[in-house]
Design an enzyme around this catalytic site. Structure first.
Site, PDB file in Angstrom:
ATOM      1  N   GLU A  91       0.837  -1.195   0.000  1.00 40.79           N
ATOM      2  CA  GLU A  91       0.000   0.000   0.000  1.00 40.79           C
ATOM      3  C   GLU A  91       0.880   1.257   0.000  1.00 40.79           C
ATOM      4  OE1 GLU A  91      -3.299   0.380  -0.501  1.00 40.79           O
ATOM      5  OE2 GLU A  91      -2.457   2.374  -0.670  1.00 40.79           O
ATOM      6  N   LYS A 121       8.199  -1.586  -2.397  1.00 45.62           N
ATOM      7  CA  LYS A 121       7.533  -0.799  -1.349  1.00 45.62           C
ATOM      8  C   LYS A 121       8.567  -0.183  -0.400  1.00 45.62           C
ATOM      9  CE  LYS A 121       4.930   0.944   1.652  1.00 45.62           C
ATOM     10  NZ  LYS A 121       4.195   2.167   1.445  1.00 45.62           N
ATOM     11  N   CYS A 163       6.258   4.652   9.419  1.00 46.82           N
ATOM     12  CA  CYS A 163       6.892   3.799   8.408  1.00 46.82           C
ATOM     13  C   CYS A 163       8.296   4.161   7.939  1.00 46.82           C
ATOM     14  CB  CYS A 163       5.963   3.676   7.213  1.00 46.82           C
ATOM     15  SG  CYS A 163       4.462   2.793   7.674  1.00 46.82           S
TER      16      CYS A 163
END
Ligand code: NAD
Ligand code: UGA
Length: 471
Positions: free
Chosen positions: A171, A226, A282
Site C-alpha cells: 500500500e 515498497k 513507516c
C-alpha cells in the site's frame, strides 16, 4: 461465477491501512462483502460507533464512506475465525514494527503479527483462498507465509482440500490524503506467480483504477519496491533538511532553493519541504529494515548509505532544540513554551514517531513547561507519548511539565515562545493581534515548517526564526 470473481474479502488488521483501504474497496465494489477484523476489541468498537467523529482514525473523507457502506458491504468485527472461513481473499494489514529485542533489534521488522495472522488463516480457511500481503514486509516474507499456509494445505474439510495463493500488494497511501490516494493511486502494484489469483485482484481494482496503472511483477520485486519507494521519499526529506541548515548559514532561502531545484522535471517539485524531520510509523522502520537487509546480504556500503538518511533526520531535530535554547538566552528553564501541532503531519491524528515527541521531551528535560495544542490529537495520546518517552520524575502526574490546550489562541497565554511543529492549515492564517498581548516579551516564534509569514510576525513585535531561512 467467473473463476476469479471475488465475493467475500476479509482484512486482518483494522488500522491506518486496513480501515481506509477496505472502506474504499467497499465503496467501489458493492458486489463484494468486505469484513475488517482485528484482535483489538476497542478499535473495532470505535469503527462501529454510531457517532462517526469517534472512528479510531481521523482521515479526511473516511467517515463519509463508512457512513455510506457500513452495515451494507463493509463490516468491522472481532470474529476472526468466521470471517477467515468465509473469505475468498484475505488481506494481511497488520502492523510490522521494528524488533525491540533479540536478533536484529532496532532494525529488523518484527513479523510476529504477520506470522500469527498466517497461522489463523491456515487454521480457519476453507477451499481455495487468495492471501494478499498488504502490510509492508521485508523482501522474501511471502515465502514464510507460504510455508505456514502450505503446512495446512494437506488437511481436508468436507473432502475439499485447502489451498492458497500468496500475492504482494503493498500500500502506498499517505496519511492525511489516504482516501484520495486510494481513489486515485499513482499505481497499484501486484506481485505474485499465480495468474488466476493476480487476475482476481486486478479485477477488484479495475472497478475504479485504470488498467494502465496496475503493475504486475514477481513477489520479491513487489515486496522490495515498497521499501524502496519509502526510502527514496525519506531520502528527499533528509536531503532538503541538510540544505535548510546550509541556507541558514549562508543567507539563502530554502523555499526558493527547493522551488528552483524542483522545477527541473527530472527532480520534481514534490516532497521538498524542509521541516523537523520525517515522522510517521513507516519511514524510520522501513529504512531500518532496508539497512538490516543490506547488511544481511553483506552489502555494507549500501546499508551505510541508507543509514545516513536516518542519522540526518535525528540530527535535524537535535539541531532545532539546541537552536531554540540558544535563541532564548541559553536557557529555557522555568519558561513556558506553546507547542503548536503534535501529530507527525497535518490531517491525521497519528503521532507515531512524530518529531513533536522528541522535541517536547528535550524541552522538558531542559526545564521548560509546555502548553500543547493539536486539533486532532487527544490529551490521552500525548500523555502516552510523553510519559512513555520521558523518564523524568518531574513529569509524574502530580507534577506534570506540560498541559493540554483545547483552544489555539489560549495556548499562547503566558508563554515565552511558540513552536510550530505540524503544518495544520489553521496555523497558517493566524490573527497575531490576538496572540501578541498574551505572550511574555521578548517573545519568540519558531516555525519549523516554514508556514508563517515572517514579516507579519515581526511587524507585531515578535522575534521569529524559520527553518531554512538565512537571516
Ligand atoms: P496499525 O497499527 O494502525 O494497524 C494494525 C492493526 O493490526 C492493529 O489494529 C492491530 O491490533 C491489528 N493486528 C495485529 N495483529 C493481529 C492479528 N493477529 N489479528 C488481527 N489483527 C491484528 O498499523 P498500520 O499503520 O495500519 O500499518 C499496517 C501495515 O501497513 C504496516 O506494515 C505498515 O508498514 C504498512 N503501511 C502503513 C501505512 C500508513 O500510512 N500507516 C501506509 C502504507 C503501508
Ligand atoms: C509515507 C509515504 O508517503 C506513503 O507513500 C507510504 O505508503 C507510507 O509512508 C507508509 O508506507 O506508511 P506518510 O508517512 O503517511 O506516508 O506521510 P508522508 O506524507 O510521506 O510524510 C512522512 C513525513 O515526512 C511526515 O512527518 C511529513 O511531515 C514529512 N515530510 C513530508 C516532510 O518533512 N517534507 C516533505 O516534503 C514531505
Amino acid at each position: 461465477m467467473l473463476s476469479n470473481e471475488i465475493k467475500n474479502i476479509c482484512c486482518i488488521g483494522a488500522g491506518y491501512v486496513g480501515g481506509p483501504t477496505m472502506a474504499v474497496i467497499a465503496k467501489h465494489c458493492h458486489q463484494i462483502q468486505v469484513n475488517v477484523v482485528d484482535i483489538n476489541p476497542e478499535r473495532i468498537a470505535k469503527w462501529n460507533e454510531t457517532d462517526l467523529s469517534n472512528l479510531p482514525i481521523y482521515e479526511p473523507g473516511l467517515k463519509e464512506i463508512v457512513s455510506e457502506r457500513r452495515g451494507k458491504n463493509l463490516h468491522f468485527s472481532t470474529n476472526i475465525p468466521v470471517n477467515i472461513k468465509n473469505a475468498d481473499m484475505i488481506f494481511i494489514s497488520v502492523n510490522t514494527p521494528t524488533k525491540l529485542k533479540g536478533i536484529g533489534a532496532g532494525q529488523a521488522s518484527d513479523l510476529k503479527y504477520v506470522e500469527a495472522s498466517s497461522r489463523e488463516i491456515s487454521k480457519y480457511a476453507e477451499g481455495f483462498t487468495i492471501v494478499v500481503e498488504k502490510s509492508t514486509l521485508p523482501v522474501k516474507t511471502a515465502q514464510t507465509i507460504k510455508d505456514i499456509l502450505d503446512a495446512s494445505s494437506s488437511s481436508e474439510i468436507n473432502q475439499e482440500k485447502k489451498s492458497f495463493a500468496v500475492l504482494s500488494n503493498p500500500e502506498f497511501l499517505a496519511e492525511g490524503t489516504a482516501i484520495d490516494d486510494l481513489n486515485n493511486p499513482d499505481r497499484v502494484l501486484i506481485g505474485g506467480d499465480n495468474k488466476e489469483a493476480i487476475g482476481s485482484l486486478v479485477n477488484i481494482y479495475s472497478n475504479w483504477v485504470d488498467k494502465s496503472k496496475v503493475l504486475t511483477t514477481d513477489l520479491w520485486s513487489a515486496e522490495l519496491s515498497k521499501l524502496i519507494a519509502n526510502a527514496f521519499l525519506a531520502q528527499r526529506i533528509s536531503s532538503i533538511n541538510t540544505i535548510s541548515a546550509l541556507c541558514e548559514s549562508t543567507g539563502a532561502h530554502i523555499k526558493d532553493v527547493a522551488l528552483a531545484v524542483g522545477m527541473d522535471r527530472r527532480i520534481g517539485k514534490d516532497f521538498l519541504n524542509s521541516g523537523p524531520g520525517f515522522g510517521g510509523s513507516c519511514f524510520k522502520k522501513d529504512i531500518s529494515n532496508l539497512v538490516y537487509i543490506s547488511n544481511h546480504y553483506g552489502l555494507n556500503e549500501v546499508a551505510e548509505y541508507w543509514q545516513k538518511v536516518l542519522t540526518i533526520n535525528s540530527w535535524q531535530q537535535k539541531r532545532f532544540v539546541e537552536l531554540i535554547v540558544k535563541k532564548m538566552f541559553g536557557t529555557i528553564s522555568s519558561k513556558t513554551i506553546a507547542i503548536l501541532g503534535f501529530s507527525f503531519k497535518s490531517n491525521t491524528n497519528d503521532t507515531r514517531e512524530s518529531p513533536a515527541i522528541f522535541i517536547c521531551k528535550k524541552l522538558i528535560e531542559e526545564g521548560a513547561f509546555l502548553k500543547i495544542y493539536d486539533p486532532q490529537v487527544s490529551e490521552e495520546q500525548i500523555e502516552k507519548d510523553l510519559d512513555n518517552n520521558i523518564e523524568l520524575e518531574s513529569n509524574s502526574k502530580e507534577n506534570k511539565n506540560w498541559s493540554f490546550s483545547n483552544s489555539l489562541y489560549e495556548t499562547f497565554i503566558g508563554t515565552d515562545a511558540g513552536i510550530f511543529i505540524t503544518e495544520w492549515e489553521e496555523f497558517q492564517n493566524l490573527d497575531w493581534t490576538k496572540i501578541v498581548p498574551q505572550m511574555r516579551k521578548p517573545a519568540w516564534i519558531f516555525d519549523t515548517r516554514s508556514i508563517l509569514d515572517m514579516d507579519e510576525v515581526k511587524e507585531n513585535g515578535i522575534n521569529i526564526w524559520q527553518v531554512g531561512c538565512g537571516a
